[in-house]
Design a protein around this motif. Sequence first.
Motif, short mmCIF file in Angstrom:
data_model
loop_
_atom_site.label_atom_id
_atom_site.label_comp_id
_atom_site.label_asym_id
_atom_site.label_seq_id
_atom_site.Cartn_x
_atom_site.Cartn_y
_atom_site.Cartn_z
N CYS A 1 -7.73 1.10 4.10
CA CYS A 1 -6.42 1.76 4.01
C CYS A 1 -6.34 2.63 2.77
N ARG A 2 -6.83 2.10 1.66
CA ARG A 2 -6.82 2.89 0.42
C ARG A 2 -7.70 4.13 0.56
N ALA A 3 -8.87 3.95 1.15
CA ALA A 3 -9.79 5.07 1.30
C ALA A 3 -9.23 6.14 2.24
N GLN A 4 -8.60 5.70 3.32
CA GLN A 4 -8.09 6.63 4.32
C GLN A 4 -6.65 7.08 4.06
N ARG A 5 -6.01 6.44 3.09
CA ARG A 5 -4.60 6.70 2.78
C ARG A 5 -3.74 6.57 4.05
N SER A 6 -4.01 5.47 4.74
CA SER A 6 -3.33 5.17 5.99
C SER A 6 -3.32 3.66 6.17
N ASP A 7 -2.28 3.14 6.82
CA ASP A 7 -2.27 1.70 7.09
C ASP A 7 -2.83 1.37 8.48
N GLU A 8 -3.40 2.35 9.13
CA GLU A 8 -3.96 2.14 10.46
C GLU A 8 -5.07 1.09 10.48
N PRO A 9 -6.01 1.04 9.51
CA PRO A 9 -7.03 -0.01 9.56
C PRO A 9 -6.43 -1.42 9.54
N LEU A 10 -5.35 -1.59 8.81
CA LEU A 10 -4.69 -2.90 8.76
C LEU A 10 -4.07 -3.24 10.11
N ASP A 11 -3.44 -2.25 10.74
CA ASP A 11 -2.89 -2.46 12.08
C ASP A 11 -4.00 -2.85 13.06
N ASP A 12 -5.14 -2.18 12.96
CA ASP A 12 -6.26 -2.48 13.86
C ASP A 12 -6.78 -3.89 13.66
N VAL A 13 -6.90 -4.32 12.41
CA VAL A 13 -7.41 -5.65 12.13
C VAL A 13 -6.45 -6.72 12.62
N ILE A 14 -5.17 -6.55 12.35
CA ILE A 14 -4.17 -7.52 12.82
C ILE A 14 -4.17 -7.58 14.35
N ALA A 15 -4.21 -6.42 14.98
CA ALA A 15 -4.22 -6.37 16.45
C ALA A 15 -5.49 -7.02 17.01
N GLY A 16 -6.60 -6.93 16.30
CA GLY A 16 -7.84 -7.53 16.76
C GLY A 16 -7.92 -9.02 16.52
N LEU A 17 -7.32 -9.50 15.42
CA LEU A 17 -7.39 -10.92 15.10
C LEU A 17 -6.41 -11.77 15.93
N LEU B 1 0.83 -1.21 0.00
CA LEU B 1 0.00 0.00 0.00
C LEU B 1 0.86 1.26 0.00
N ARG B 2 1.87 1.28 0.84
CA ARG B 2 2.73 2.46 0.91
C ARG B 2 3.48 2.67 -0.40
N HIS B 3 3.96 1.57 -0.98
CA HIS B 3 4.72 1.66 -2.24
C HIS B 3 3.86 2.27 -3.36
N SER B 4 2.59 1.96 -3.36
CA SER B 4 1.69 2.48 -4.39
C SER B 4 1.01 3.78 -3.98
N GLU B 5 1.43 4.33 -2.85
CA GLU B 5 0.80 5.53 -2.30
C GLU B 5 -0.70 5.32 -2.10
N PHE B 6 -1.03 4.11 -1.64
CA PHE B 6 -2.40 3.71 -1.31
C PHE B 6 -3.34 3.69 -2.53
N ARG B 7 -2.78 3.53 -3.71
CA ARG B 7 -3.59 3.43 -4.93
C ARG B 7 -3.92 1.99 -5.30
N ALA B 8 -3.11 1.04 -4.84
CA ALA B 8 -3.25 -0.34 -5.31
C ALA B 8 -3.75 -1.25 -4.20
N GLY B 9 -4.79 -2.00 -4.52
CA GLY B 9 -5.34 -2.97 -3.58
C GLY B 9 -5.13 -4.38 -4.09
N CYS B 10 -5.98 -5.26 -3.68
CA CYS B 10 -5.88 -6.68 -4.04
C CYS B 10 -6.47 -6.91 -5.43
N PRO B 11 -5.71 -7.51 -6.34
CA PRO B 11 -6.24 -7.76 -7.68
C PRO B 11 -7.36 -8.79 -7.70
N ILE B 12 -7.38 -9.67 -6.71
CA ILE B 12 -8.44 -10.68 -6.66
C ILE B 12 -9.76 -10.00 -6.31
N VAL B 13 -9.73 -9.12 -5.33
CA VAL B 13 -10.92 -8.35 -4.97
C VAL B 13 -11.36 -7.50 -6.15
#
Length: 195
Positions: free
Chosen positions: A167-183, A95-107
Amino acid sequence: MGRRPGQSRQLMLDSAVALLRERGASGVSIDAVLAHSGTPRGSVYHHFPGGRNELILGAVQQAGDYISGLIDHAITGGAPGTALEEFGRFWKQSLRHSEFRAGCPIVALAVDHRDDLPEAAAVVNEIFVCWQRKIQELLLAEGVPADRVRRLAVLAIAAIEGAVILCRAQRSDEPLDDVIAGLAPLYRANAAQND
């Protein structure tokens, strides 16, 4: 200096993956792939006689295999929490490398396949089922009761994929941190209940 045999094919697949990640399936045209990859037009018909559809399906399969390999690598790291952290690191870097423009190609293909690509639903489902099985194997190996592994694997995939979108919508990796911390504690607690 010329290209190595098969290099044009790989360049086109890599470009199709990149375009899927940033633009969705509707943004993957032959012209866009050629422009992105710098390959000659004749290469498309040589390597992908089925045209755009074959190229997109090949790109999604390649991306699915790549992420499956990441899950396998994360699994060899040990516990579910470790695997989740490894997977989270991959997505954060991507996400950071793409400046939050690129997500999962499968999705991207799951939500943006057209009627002219009827095979897409089956291919996408097969990839998600593969990921789910791999996560289930890890959970079983960690002692999570068999009746819980399917739901926890689905939860992990849905939560991480959803976090990538946020993360893409917020241009932040915080949602990913929250999900990992919750799981992670949820997985540890389920493994502990079987001890």
